[in-house]
Every structure is written in structure tokens, then in C-alpha cells.
Design a protein around this motif. Structure first.
Motif, mmCIF file in Angstrom:
data_model
loop_
_atom_site.group_PDB
_atom_site.id
_atom_site.type_symbol
_atom_site.label_atom_id
_atom_site.label_comp_id
_atom_site.label_asym_id
_atom_site.label_seq_id
_atom_site.Cartn_x
_atom_site.Cartn_y
_atom_site.Cartn_z
ATOM 1 N N LEU A 97 3.209 -6.945 1.901
ATOM 2 C CA LEU A 97 2.461 -7.192 2.569
ATOM 3 C C LEU A 97 1.788 -6.736 3.711
ATOM 4 C CD1 LEU A 97 3.460 -11.477 2.217
ATOM 5 C CD2 LEU A 97 0.985 -10.232 1.060
ATOM 6 N N ILE A 98 3.330 -5.792 4.370
ATOM 7 C CA ILE A 98 3.661 -5.629 6.184
ATOM 8 C C ILE A 98 3.131 -4.118 4.993
ATOM 9 C CG2 ILE A 98 5.268 -3.967 6.749
ATOM 10 C CD1 ILE A 98 4.924 -6.911 7.812
ATOM 11 N N ARG A 99 2.965 -3.233 3.829
ATOM 12 C CA ARG A 99 2.334 -1.833 3.885
ATOM 13 C C ARG A 99 0.884 -1.984 3.613
ATOM 14 N NH1 ARG A 99 7.369 -1.579 0.020
ATOM 15 N NH2 ARG A 99 5.270 -2.399 -1.795
ATOM 16 N N HIS A 100 0.602 -3.400 3.266
ATOM 17 C CA HIS A 100 -0.938 -3.890 3.238
ATOM 18 C C HIS A 100 -1.384 -4.025 4.428
ATOM 19 C CE1 HIS A 100 -5.039 -4.664 0.961
ATOM 20 N NE2 HIS A 100 -5.082 -5.825 2.239
ATOM 21 N N LEU A 101 -1.118 -4.723 5.331
ATOM 22 C CA LEU A 101 -1.303 -5.045 6.711
ATOM 23 C C LEU A 101 -1.645 -3.648 7.505
ATOM 24 C CD1 LEU A 101 0.718 -8.176 7.109
ATOM 25 C CD2 LEU A 101 -1.853 -8.179 7.172
ATOM 26 N N ARG A 102 -0.269 -2.383 7.491
ATOM 27 C CA ARG A 102 -0.328 -1.096 8.242
ATOM 28 C C ARG A 102 -1.479 -0.047 7.731
ATOM 29 N NH1 ARG A 102 5.865 -0.406 7.577
ATOM 30 N NH2 ARG A 102 6.063 -1.031 10.557
ATOM 31 N N ARG A 103 -1.930 -0.964 6.120
ATOM 32 C CA ARG A 103 -2.627 0.697 5.510
ATOM 33 C C ARG A 103 -4.310 0.457 6.242
ATOM 34 N NH1 ARG A 103 0.259 1.393 0.559
ATOM 35 N NH2 ARG A 103 2.118 3.382 1.371
ATOM 36 N N ASN A 104 -4.545 -0.969 6.228
ATOM 37 C CA ASN A 104 -6.005 -1.516 5.947
ATOM 38 C C ASN A 104 -6.702 -2.089 6.717
ATOM 39 O OD1 ASN A 104 -6.400 -1.862 2.703
ATOM 40 N ND2 ASN A 104 -4.452 -2.690 2.501
ATOM 41 N N GLY A 105 -5.022 -2.250 7.203
ATOM 42 C CA GLY A 105 -6.104 -3.078 9.095
ATOM 43 C C GLY A 105 -6.305 -4.499 9.100
ATOM 44 N N LEU A 106 -7.700 -5.277 9.607
ATOM 45 C CA LEU A 106 -8.104 -6.418 9.591
ATOM 46 C C LEU A 106 -8.091 -6.978 8.365
ATOM 47 C CD1 LEU A 106 -8.908 -9.053 11.523
ATOM 48 C CD2 LEU A 106 -10.787 -8.212 11.537
ATOM 49 N N THR A 107 -7.417 -8.064 7.620
ATOM 50 C CA THR A 107 -7.538 -8.377 5.987
ATOM 51 C C THR A 107 -7.825 -9.822 6.049
ATOM 52 O OG1 THR A 107 -6.834 -8.218 4.013
ATOM 53 C CG2 THR A 107 -4.473 -8.251 5.674
ATOM 54 N N THR A 108 -7.594 -10.648 5.096
ATOM 55 C CA THR A 108 -8.110 -12.290 4.791
ATOM 56 C C THR A 108 -6.523 -12.337 4.325
ATOM 57 O OG1 THR A 108 -8.831 -12.393 2.912
ATOM 58 C CG2 THR A 108 -9.930 -11.909 5.368
#
Length: 241
Positions: free
Chosen positions: A10-21
């Protein structure tokens, strides 16, 4: 995927993709939105600042300036450190073993309640004995680095694991077992699993295991492993003066 691996993803996804749901995050880690929200709450408790933007065009955003700067160790990494430091202490002739144990204690204090629960469960499943002096160590090899995290996930979540195995004669087979314990006969490590097809326990040298993977399904039943009399739980060994 266990909670620690899921939260790292989750942290990797948030760092790489910015704003998400939360829905996108749930799809990314293959779990429910409720589980993702619970994981995000745990991450916030650990010091990550994750903003929630309501309304159309909103979502979740990780503040990179407020993210934890210290290293986040997985349960399997802390488990490996504990076993290594304890082995140093038991040997009694390794310098700075006590200092290493002090540092490890600080790491343990930083673990969340869930991580501590998982770590205790892993240590309770670890046993130690003595290797026969007749054991042939000429073919001893390095362990697959994916094995310990895979064992952790399978053992804690009670999910079978599948792997390629090379026996003493060099024969290659594909095995699937329910991981029940881990046995150390220094310098060899063994995975102790219940084989449903054989209806019995089997010991696998961990340096002969390759390409381990979790087999998702209903949780298996915990079983009491009948170890030999000279094998003791790791937790009892480390309490000895």
C-alpha cells in the motif's frame, strides 16, 4: 498476502501513484476495502500521514514529508535477527553479543501489537536440537531468500505452501505441505510440515527448498509436532542462564 506485506504494498502504491482511492488500493493488493481501511489506520498509527480528500476528484494521498524516515523491518526480518543474536549469546565466545541484543530490544519496542503477536507465534513454532555428527554437510547450500517470508505467511495465516525440493540423492520433486514448525539443528534449518497426502509430518532441509509459494485456501489445522526428546522450544533455550 499477510498484513505486513500488504501494508508495504500500500505504501509503495501511494508513493508511486499519488492521489488514489481505497477501491483502487483494494484491487492492487487483492483484498476488501474494509481491510484496506484497517491497514491505512495501522499505517497512520506508525507515523505515516495519509490525507483523505472527500468528494468528486478526491481520494487518498501520502504526504512524503511526513512519512516515517526510519527503517521498517518485517516480522520475518526481526525473527531472523532474534535467532542470530540468540545464537551469538549461546555460543558465549562472540564479542558484542550483549550489545547486539540491546539494539535488538530497541527494534522490538518499535513493533506494533499485531507484529509482536506474529513474532511471538513464529518464535513459539521454532525448535532447536543437536545435529548428528554423522550428518553429511558436503552438499549444504544457501537458503532461498524468499523462503522465510513465505514460511511466515503460511505459518501465521495457516495456508499451505508449495515448493520445489531436492532430496539427498539429488532428485527434484514438487511438494505441498501445511507449515507447522521450524527446526534448527545447527548449522541446518528444517521446515516441518504436515503432508495431507501422506497423513504424516515431513522434515525438509530449508537449503534444499526452492521457489516457495503460498497456496490460498481454507486455513489448515494446527498440529502438535512430535519432536525427539533432545529437541526443545527455542523460547526455553534462550531463557537458560
Amino acid at each position: 498476502m499477510n498484513s505486513r506485506a500488504r501494508q508495504d504494498h500500500l505504501i509503495r502504491h501511494l508513493r508511486r501513484n499519488g492521489l488514489t482511492t481505497s477501491e483502487t488500493l483494494a484491487q492492487a493488493v487483492g483484498t476488501s476495502r474494509r481491510t484496506v481501511l484497517r491497514d491505512l489506520s495501522c499505517l497512520r498509527d506508525e507515523g505515516y500521514l495519509i490525507h483523505s480528500e472527500p468528494g468528486p476528484g478526491g481520494g487518498l494521498l501520502l504526504d512524503p514529508q511526513a512519512a516515517r524516515s526510519g527503517p521498517r523491518l518485517s516480522v520475518s526480518e526481526v525473527f531472523a535477527l532474534i535467532v542470530t543474536v540468540s545464537a551469538m549469546q549461546i555460543a558465549r565466545d562472540v564479542p558484542f553479543a550483549e550489545l547486539a541484543d540491546t539494539g535488538l530490544a530497541k527494534i522490538e519496542k518499535s513493533l506494533s501489537a499485531d507484529q509482536l503477536r506474529d513474532l511471538r507465534a513464529l518464535l513459539e513454532g521454532l525448535h532447536v536440537g543437536r545435529l548428528s555428527p554423522l550428518q553429511d554437510l558436503s552438499d549444504r547450500d544457501a537458503m532461498d531468500p524468499a523462503l522465510l517470508p513465505c514460511f511466515e505467511a503460511g505459518f501465521l495465516d495457516r495456508q499451505p505452501i508449495r515448493f520445489a525440493y531436492r532430496d539427498a540423492k539429488g532428485n527434484q520433486t514438487r511438494r505441498q505441505v501445511e507449515p507447522q514448525a521450524m527446526l534448527i539443528l545447527p548449522p541446518l534449518w528444517y521446515l516441518v510440515g504436515w503432508d495431507p497426502e501422506k497423513g504424516d509430518f515431513r522434515h525438509f532441509r530449508m537449503d534444499r527448498i526452492a521457489r516457495p509459494e503460498i497456496v490460498p485456501g481454507p486455513p489448515f489445522r494446527r498440529r502438535r509436532v512430535p519432536f525427539d526428546a533432545d529437541v526443545c522450544p527455542f523460547t526455553e533455550l534462550t531463557r537458560q542462564p
